[in-house]
Design a protein around this motif. Structure first.
Motif, short mmCIF file in Angstrom:
data_model
loop_
_atom_site.label_atom_id
_atom_site.label_comp_id
_atom_site.label_asym_id
_atom_site.label_seq_id
_atom_site.Cartn_x
_atom_site.Cartn_y
_atom_site.Cartn_z
N SER A 21 -11.14 13.00 5.05
CA SER A 21 -11.78 11.95 4.27
C SER A 21 -12.47 12.57 3.05
O SER A 21 -13.50 13.23 3.19
N ALA A 28 -5.96 6.27 9.32
CA ALA A 28 -4.99 5.98 10.38
C ALA A 28 -3.57 5.86 9.83
O ALA A 28 -2.60 6.29 10.48
N GLY A 29 -3.44 5.30 8.64
CA GLY A 29 -2.12 5.04 8.10
C GLY A 29 -1.50 6.19 7.34
O GLY A 29 -0.27 6.36 7.34
N ASP A 81 -11.24 4.00 7.24
CA ASP A 81 -10.68 4.21 8.58
C ASP A 81 -9.22 3.80 8.65
O ASP A 81 -8.39 4.51 9.25
N GLU A 82 -8.88 2.67 8.05
CA GLU A 82 -7.48 2.23 8.06
C GLU A 82 -6.60 3.18 7.26
O GLU A 82 -5.43 3.42 7.64
N THR A 83 -7.13 3.72 6.19
CA THR A 83 -6.36 4.65 5.38
C THR A 83 -6.13 5.96 6.13
O THR A 83 -5.02 6.52 6.11
N GLN A 85 -14.14 0.21 6.75
CA GLN A 85 -12.86 -0.24 7.29
C GLN A 85 -11.70 0.28 6.44
O GLN A 85 -10.67 0.71 6.98
N LEU A 86 -11.84 0.23 5.13
CA LEU A 86 -10.80 0.75 4.25
C LEU A 86 -10.53 2.22 4.51
O LEU A 86 -9.38 2.66 4.59
N ARG A 104 0.85 -1.20 0.00
CA ARG A 104 0.00 0.00 0.00
C ARG A 104 0.88 1.24 0.00
O ARG A 104 1.67 1.46 0.92
N THR A 125 -16.94 -3.11 4.75
CA THR A 125 -15.60 -3.20 4.17
C THR A 125 -15.10 -1.84 3.73
O THR A 125 -13.93 -1.48 3.98
#
Length: 284
Positions: free
Chosen positions: A233, A152-153, A148-150, A145-146, A13, A142
């Motif tokens: 976002s 965070a990262g 939120d994870e993005t 989650q994508l 990623r 899904t």
């Protein structure tokens, strides 16, 4: 993994971009074909056919790609889960005017392109709720989650909501030679920052395509629900003129499809670079 969608992840990623296609699903079950009064070709008229292929290089560019498998004619993943149509679903009370529901395009569609009815009569409320439970909720869990994870990262997420539009939708948008090839929607600035919109537009313009904004499509549920630019976002809805790459009557790729797909691969790579580590983007 759900049978109703595919999530294709990159080997590594490298970008805050996420690509999602909620309307390119084409798994028409025997149950559905038995229930409908339409032929398979008529059902497919509401598909964003081949959009999964045009954005299929997203994982190669370091971005996840979320693809619906269940067709839009069965359930619309770009609608709110409670947008039930009383003209189709038994036991649903008529609420405040909703133009999508009124036109037969709620979360469980009543019609396909051209206003053709999918069913003879109504379906039950339990069935409509079952489609939301079995298809809509797993897809959006899904996608959530994508995002939120993005966030965070990478500190930001740039969700590209991938669609196609009938060529006739562009009628009236200026002279024939000046009509857009692509329409970007950000709900008039509510779903994405100006910097992100400008960068996405530049990717398409750099490939020689004419770009319009927010007319006739400004973004629906996905842009409204996930677009929070003040929180990092961003959502940009992309609508591509089907006449650029497919025969809309036969639902078949045009002879120049491969060349257009190659151009799209470059566009996808440019979009994936937006906001990636090492590329400057205005602070959010």
């Amino acid at each position: 993994m759900s049978d109703s969608f595919d999530l294709i992840l990159p080997r590594r990623r490298t970008t805050p971009a996420i690509f999602a296609s909620p309307h390119s699903g084409r798994v028409y079950t025997r149950e559905f074909l038995r229930r409908t009064v339409l032929t398979p070709d008529r059902l497919r008229s509401s598909e964003d056919a081949f959009i999964d292929r045009l954005f299929g290089t997203a994982p190669d560019a370091g971005a996840p790609l979320l693809l619906a498998q269940v067709p839009r004619a069965w359930i619309d993943l770009n609608r709110a889960p409670d947008e039930f149509d009383p003209a189709l679903i038994a036991g649903v009370r008529r609420g405040p005017h909703n133009p999508r529901i009124a036109s037969g395009l709620g979360v469980v569609p009543r019609v396909v392109a051209g206003g053709r009815s999918i069913y003879r009569g109504k379906i039950t409320l339990d069935e409509a709720r079952g489609r939301v439970r079995d298809v809509w909720r797993p897809y959006h869990a899904t996608l959530r989650q994508l995002v939120d994870e993005t966030l965070a990262g990478f500190g930001r997420a740039i969700l590209i909501d991938c669609h196609s539009m009938p060529h006739e939708a562009l009628e009236g948008l200026g002279p024939r030679g000046a009509r857009p090839d692509v329409v970007l929607g950000d709900r008039f600035g509510k779903a994405a920052s100006a910097e992100v919109m400008d960068a996405v537009e530049a990717a398409f313009v750099g490939a020689g395509l004419r770009v319009g904004r927010n007319a006739p499509f400004a973004g629906a549920y996905t842009a409204q629900h996930y677009g929070r630019p003040e929180q990092g976002s961003h959502v940009v809805q992309v609508e591509i003129d089907r006449a650029l790459y497919m025969d809309e009557t036969r639902i078949a790729p045009l002879p120049g499809f491969d060349a257009f797909a190659a151009a799209m691969a470059g566009i996808v790579a440019d979009i994936a670079a937006i906001g990636a580590p090492g590329m400057r983007l205005a602070a959010e």
